[in-house]
Design a protein around this motif. Structure first.
Motif, short mmCIF file in Angstrom:
data_model
loop_
_atom_site.label_atom_id
_atom_site.label_comp_id
_atom_site.label_asym_id
_atom_site.label_seq_id
_atom_site.Cartn_x
_atom_site.Cartn_y
_atom_site.Cartn_z
N ALA A 178 -9.23 5.24 4.17
CA ALA A 178 -8.97 5.37 5.77
C ALA A 178 -8.89 4.74 6.90
O ALA A 178 -7.96 5.04 7.80
CB ALA A 178 -10.09 6.53 5.85
N GLU A 179 -9.97 3.55 6.75
CA GLU A 179 -9.69 2.26 7.96
C GLU A 179 -8.18 1.68 8.04
O GLU A 179 -7.34 1.39 8.96
CB GLU A 179 -10.32 1.72 7.34
N LEU A 180 -7.22 1.92 6.80
CA LEU A 180 -6.69 1.26 6.26
C LEU A 180 -4.95 1.71 7.05
O LEU A 180 -4.65 1.43 7.62
CB LEU A 180 -6.19 0.91 5.14
N GLU A 181 -5.28 3.43 6.81
CA GLU A 181 -4.61 3.93 7.48
C GLU A 181 -4.40 4.38 8.83
O GLU A 181 -3.40 4.74 9.44
CB GLU A 181 -5.02 5.71 6.52
N LYS A 196 2.93 -4.27 12.31
CA LYS A 196 1.75 -6.04 12.45
C LYS A 196 1.67 -6.07 10.45
O LYS A 196 1.81 -5.46 10.26
CB LYS A 196 0.15 -5.72 12.48
N SER A 197 0.68 -8.15 11.22
CA SER A 197 1.45 -8.70 9.17
C SER A 197 -0.44 -8.80 9.76
O SER A 197 -1.63 -9.65 10.40
CB SER A 197 1.86 -9.98 9.93
N TYR A 198 -0.70 -8.95 8.30
CA TYR A 198 -2.04 -8.47 7.60
C TYR A 198 -2.56 -9.84 6.96
O TYR A 198 -2.22 -9.98 5.75
CB TYR A 198 -2.48 -7.60 6.73
N ILE A 220 2.58 -0.04 4.50
CA ILE A 220 2.16 -1.38 5.74
C ILE A 220 2.91 -2.80 4.35
O ILE A 220 3.00 -3.63 3.51
CB ILE A 220 0.51 -2.10 5.24
N GLU A 221 3.92 -3.44 4.67
CA GLU A 221 4.46 -4.56 3.97
C GLU A 221 3.94 -5.76 3.89
O GLU A 221 4.46 -6.13 3.38
CB GLU A 221 6.05 -4.18 4.85
N LYS A 222 3.85 -6.09 5.34
CA LYS A 222 3.59 -7.37 5.32
C LYS A 222 2.00 -8.29 5.71
O LYS A 222 1.45 -8.24 6.17
CB LYS A 222 4.02 -8.46 7.17
N ALA A 223 1.38 -7.45 4.20
CA ALA A 223 -0.01 -8.03 3.55
C ALA A 223 0.26 -9.62 3.11
O ALA A 223 0.98 -9.80 1.66
CB ALA A 223 -0.70 -6.81 3.05
N TYR A 224 -0.77 -10.54 3.34
CA TYR A 224 -0.86 -11.54 2.85
C TYR A 224 -2.42 -11.96 2.14
O TYR A 224 -2.81 -11.95 3.71
CB TYR A 224 0.29 -12.70 3.41
#
Length: 103
Positions: A51-54, A60-62, A84-88
């Motif tokens: 739920a927090e991720l949603e 943004k980039s994470y 969320i495409e930019k997760a590093y």
């Protein structure tokens, strides 16, 4: 999702104006020390974590880390699944982190 070395993660983070640092450890682990400006969302909270991720801004980039890089890799995969495409992921997690830590 991308697994980044300590050096790549830090350099990319510094250059990214849309960066958000996300610590997915437990609150107790977070209190023992964290990377400056990190927000804490505990991956062990299951549906509450999702739920927090949603709620996160998908533009943004994470930059995500945990203790050793395992939970953060899982978190990045979940984030990708939510669009969320930019997760590093920080390889090696905070135990391998060479930069500043807030205690």
């Amino acid at each position: 999702m991308a697994d980044l070395s300590q050096k790549e993660w830090a350099e990319q983070l510094r250059a990214d104006e849309n960066a958000v640092i996300l610590d997915v450890r437990t609150p107790a682990e977070f209190q023992q020390g964290f990377i400056p400006d990190a927000s804490n969302i505990d991956i062990y909270r299951g549906q509450q974590f999702m739920a927090e991720l949603e709620k996160l801004d998908k533009s943004k980039s994470y930059y995500v880390y945990c203790r050793s890089g395992v939970r953060s890799r899982q978190a990045c995969a979940l984030m990708n699944g939510l669009g969320i495409e930019k997760a590093y992921n920080l390889e090696g997690g905070i135990i391998a982190w060479q930069g500043e830590v807030v205690r």
